[in-house]
Scaffold this motif. Structure first.
Motif, PDB file in Angstrom:
ATOM      1  N   ASP A  81       0.911  -1.367  -0.014  1.00 44.75           N
ATOM      2  CA  ASP A  81       0.007  -0.031  -0.086  1.00 44.75           C
ATOM      3  C   ASP A  81       0.799   1.428   0.042  1.00 44.75           C
ATOM      4  N   GLU A  82       2.310   1.260  -0.016  1.00 43.35           N
ATOM      5  CA  GLU A  82       3.067   2.056  -0.081  1.00 43.35           C
ATOM      6  C   GLU A  82       3.787   2.455  -1.482  1.00 43.35           C
ATOM      7  N   ILE A  83       3.281   1.866  -2.414  1.00 43.21           N
ATOM      8  CA  ILE A  83       3.889   1.825  -3.704  1.00 43.21           C
ATOM      9  C   ILE A  83       3.956   2.931  -4.221  1.00 43.21           C
ATOM     10  N   GLU A  84       2.950   3.760  -4.471  1.00 50.17           N
ATOM     11  CA  GLU A  84       3.013   5.218  -4.920  1.00 50.17           C
ATOM     12  C   GLU A  84       3.994   6.108  -4.311  1.00 50.17           C
ATOM     13  N   LYS A  85       3.933   6.074  -2.969  1.00 49.61           N
ATOM     14  CA  LYS A  85       5.043   6.599  -2.299  1.00 49.61           C
ATOM     15  C   LYS A  85       6.457   6.334  -2.729  1.00 49.61           C
ATOM     16  N   LEU A  86       6.664   4.963  -2.733  1.00 50.21           N
ATOM     17  CA  LEU A  86       7.981   4.569  -3.076  1.00 50.21           C
ATOM     18  C   LEU A  86       8.518   5.059  -4.352  1.00 50.21           C
ATOM     19  N   VAL A  87       7.543   5.037  -5.597  1.00 54.34           N
ATOM     20  CA  VAL A  87       7.638   5.454  -6.754  1.00 54.34           C
ATOM     21  C   VAL A  87       7.938   6.931  -6.876  1.00 54.34           C
TER      22      VAL A  87
END
Length: 265
Positions: A81-87
């Protein structure tokens, strides 16, 4: 920046891999499996171990970051659920590099066969392939320390001290320390045979040589890699000159990971 993604291979991990790749391509980052600046591991610690060995020849040029799709890992610090933040971090934020020590294993042979050198992120284990007890001299800094008799030996890195080493009652070592640890597997201790019976932590400038007493074949693991070697003269273990590089975009406290993995519900 060039990136590559290594997936565990299950449906959830593969879906996240394609999602991350699509997002990063949208930020004009280049997907390059041959010469990536950063490798994103999607799965667990085992997936990152595979990624490490895939790019072990590029340790000076490649950093790793992990997304865990199962249990919290010691190498994978991002959740699905943190993928967008990581990207966004990958595309917009210069990352901090954190380096962990590695284990160098050099296997030498009795005859003319060329020696073989390996790097381990977690550990190396040595057992007798025939299934009987391992009998091997442990030589530290050129001096014989003991003759080990038992099931086998595990030599681990600090970051690998929470893996198989811990199951052998080894110490947990912070990965900022350049050291290796030698732990016993079911040693034989009686009136005739004796070992120290405790894990040994060796600093960077100490080398441990394992020299077989009998002419046997060895079952050796380097992380997840299973190797069989014959006619072994010695197995040299030391802190490697190389280090593994992790990309950090936020704090990832080691002792917090230990607590969450082994103590918290």
């Amino acid at each position: 920046m060039k990136f590559s993604i290594r997936s565990k291979g299950d449906e959830t991990s593969n879906k996240l891999k394609h999602q991350i790749k699509r997002y990063l391509n949208g930020f004009n980052l280049i997907y390059d499996e041959d010469e990536p600046d950063i490798v994103i591991s999607v799965g667990g610690d085992g997936t990152l171990l595979h990624a490490f060995h895939q790019y072990v020849h590029r340790l000076n040029d490649t950093a790793f970051v992990g997304v865990h799709t199962g249990h919290l890992g010691f190498y994978a610090d991002w959740t699905p659920d943190e993928i967008e933040k990581l990207v966004i971090h990958l595309a917009k934020t210069p990352f901090q590099v954190v380096e962990y020590p590695l284990l160098e294993v050099t296997i030498r042979f009795n005859h003319d066969e060329e020696e073989k050198r390996y790097l381990a992120l977690n550990e190396c284990t040595v057992k007798n392939m025939e299934g009987s007890s391992l009998v091997i001299d442990v030589v530290i800094k050129g001096e014989k320390f003991e003759t080990f008799r038992g099931d086998g030996l595990c030599i681990s890195t600090p970051s690998g001290s929470t893996a198989y080493n811990k199951a052998l009652s080894g110490a947990i070592i912070h990965p900022s320390l350049s050291a290796i640890q030698l732990a016993e597997m079911a040693s034989i201790n009686n009136r005739v045979f004796r070992t120290v019976g405790s894990p040994l932590v060796l600093p960077q400038h100490h080398t441990c040589n394992l020299k077989p007493v009998n002419d046997v074949n060895f079952d050796i693991t380097i992380d997840h890699l299973f190797l069989i070697h014959k006619d072994v003269k010695s197995i040299q273990c030391r802190v490697a000159d190389e280090k593994v590089r992790f990309a950090r975009f936020r704090p990832f406290p080691f002792w917090k990971r230990v607590k969450e993995s082994f103590i918290m519900d």
